[in-house]
Structure formats: C-alpha cells, structure tokens
Design an enzyme around this catalytic site. Structure first.
Site, short mmCIF file in Angstrom:
data_model
loop_
_atom_site.label_atom_id
_atom_site.label_comp_id
_atom_site.label_asym_id
_atom_site.label_seq_id
_atom_site.Cartn_x
_atom_site.Cartn_y
_atom_site.Cartn_z
N GLU A 98 0.85 -1.19 0.03
CA GLU A 98 0.11 -0.04 0.11
C GLU A 98 0.91 1.21 0.04
O GLU A 98 1.91 1.31 0.66
CB GLU A 98 -0.87 -0.07 1.30
CG GLU A 98 -1.97 1.12 1.41
CD GLU A 98 -2.66 1.09 2.75
OE1 GLU A 98 -3.89 1.70 2.57
OE2 GLU A 98 -2.12 0.76 3.68
N LYS A 125 -9.71 1.25 -2.31
CA LYS A 125 -9.97 0.64 -1.04
C LYS A 125 -11.42 1.33 -0.53
O LYS A 125 -11.77 2.35 -0.55
CB LYS A 125 -8.81 1.44 -0.04
CG LYS A 125 -8.91 0.85 1.28
CD LYS A 125 -7.58 1.59 2.12
CE LYS A 125 -7.50 0.98 3.31
NZ LYS A 125 -6.42 1.49 4.08
N CYS A 150 -5.05 -3.36 3.02
CA CYS A 150 -4.81 -3.02 4.32
C CYS A 150 -6.00 -3.15 5.28
O CYS A 150 -6.44 -4.28 5.60
CB CYS A 150 -4.25 -1.47 4.55
SG CYS A 150 -3.26 -1.32 5.96
#
Length: 286
Positions: A51, A122, A163
C-alpha cells in the site's frame, strides 16, 4: 507438523515486495522498480507491492502526488511488466478522484503484456482511535471505493483488497464466493495494532475461505515519523505461513501458489455447502 503436498505443474511463483517508502515519490518509484526487477530475476511471475508504494508521508501532500490511472507512474510500471513478462500488482497508489479535496487509494493489477487488468479502490477507510497508540482519520483525505474486484492473473483468481479491509471478513467471503482463490492484501499496517493483529487477521482470512493470502507491506519509520509494521506474508489455504519477512526494512519474500491446494482444502472442509444462510437470517425474524 505440516503435511507434504504435491505441487502441480500449474503452480505459480509469487513475490511480495516489502518497501520502506518515504516522502520522495520519485525515489520510491525507482526503488520499487529495482525490487520488481530483482523479484523477476529470481523467477517470480506475480509481484506485489505494498500500500502507498510511491508515497508515505503527510496527508496534505496526497493531492500533489495523485495521478490518473493510467498515468505516468502506472505507465512506467506497465513498461517494466511488459519487458519482464511478469504480472505487477501495484499495491496501492494515489489516484485522482472527482472530489477535489480527496484522492482514491487504488490498487492496479498490470498484466505481463503491460495492460491494466483490474483496479480496486480501498473500500474500508482507516478511521480509528486507540488512545495512546494509534489515531487516524483516512476518510479526511481519501475517498472510499464502492466496487469489489476478482481478476484472473498468472493462473490465479485474485480477490483485491487493501490493508484495513482485512478486518472485514464479510468482504473476503464475497470475494471467495465470486471465484477468488487468492486474496491480495497490500498494506501499510500500524505498528501498534500490527504487533497483535496482523498475523492473526491474515491467517483468519485464509482459513475462513481456504484461500491463499499475499500481503506485501510497508516497513520501518520514515524521517517524518510514519511507522509501519512490515512482516510481509504469504499464507496458504490451511493457515500455514509460507513466507514472512523478519526484517524492518526492504525485503522480498517468495512462495509458490497452487490452486489445486485450494480445491483440496475446500473439499476437505466444505464451508460453502455447510453454511446455513437461513440460520443467519433468523435474527432478523420477528
């Protein structure tokens, strides 16, 4: 004791590249390219970055480093993917969004012919407050995505995530139900929570769906004080750790992915057919 498993001729060598990116975007890109080349030279055909691969610094600069997708940075990575004949998973980068005050945090999967095969923005943003340990409000500067993605690359069916997504088991079940046999979890995980949660969460996501997990991570502390946990990992469908970085800085870890092992484990414990969705809905009755 880990049982011996025969590896099929369709097995894929993958690499997770651990970076220690900082506020110099150009330098971060160059270093990532160097490590992609190193991973490819050691036989990896799928190479995942972490990331925020090209910038780890103050949120006030996100808009400055954000680009379109495709754009100059993705084009450079695409050129290298094409040259080396490897799949490059751009863990995440800052993508311009319609909101002039925010960017997307976007994964880009580039095929071995240099074409963009998938993107994922995300979806779960890191808005947390653990007093005395970690405080973040990612939603102040990042716009949330609203589409999941499963893509077939390098002989794998890859479900995309980033993440903080790893805390939301429902998302991974949906990825698996839509064909994913491997979960990508590029990350820049906080040290405070990483020490107690990172390994457990990755192994849980693997075990629940009997899927591989590939998690390339940021590591170390930048000059501005941004600290990431590292410990890049590859986990198999039985929850066994196939590879893990034990260094605090840059690293490359390798593992072999075999979708036959996913099928084998799913046949042994068939959670798809044994689940009872009507039972779960019973709490909604009355």
């Amino acid at each position: 004791m880990v049982s011996e498993v025969a590896v099929s001729e369709n097995a894929v060598k993958v690499a997770a590249v651990q970076l220690s990116s900082g506020p110099d975007s150009a330098a971060n890109v160059e270093r990532a390219l160097d490590l992609i080349r190193s991973a490819a030279s050691q036989g990896a055909v799928y190479i995942q970055l972490p990331e925020y691969f090209n910038f780890r610094g103050r949120a006030s600069r996100y808009l400055d480093v954000a680009e379109s997708v495709p754009g100059p940075t993705i084009d450079r990575l695409a050129d290298v993917a094409r040259e080396l004949k490897v799949v490059v998973h751009v863990g995440s980068t800052f993508e311009r969004s319609p909101d002039p005050a925010k960017t997307f945090n976007t994964s880009v999967v580039i095929s071995s012919n240099g074409e963009i095969q998938a993107t994922y923005r995300k979806g779960h943003l890191f808005d947390v407050n653990v007093p005395g340990e970690v405080e973040s409000r990612e939603s102040r500067s990042i716009a949330a995505g609203d589409q999941l993605s499963v893509v077939e690359v390098a002989g794998m069916h890859l479900g995309l995530s980033i993440c903080f997504d790893v805390r939301f088991a429902e998302m991974y079940r949906q990825l698996a139900l839509h064909g994913a046999t491997v979960f990508a979890v590029p990350a820049s995980f906080a040290v405070a929570t990483g020490t107690v949660h990172w390994e457990t969460l990755l192994r849980a996501r693997a075990i629940e769906s009997h899927a591989y997990v590939i998690a390339a991570a940021q590591a170390g502390t930048t000059s501005e004080g941004f600290a990431s946990y590292g410990h890049s990992m590859v986990v198999d469908p039985w929850g066994e750790i196939l590879a893990e970085s034990k260094v605090e800085g840059e690293d490359i870890i390798f593992a072999t992915i075999d979708e036959g092992e996913v099928r084998r484990r799913r046949a042994q414990i068939d959670v798809w057919h044994l689940q009872r969705t009507e039972l779960y809905r019973s709490l909604d009755d009355g």
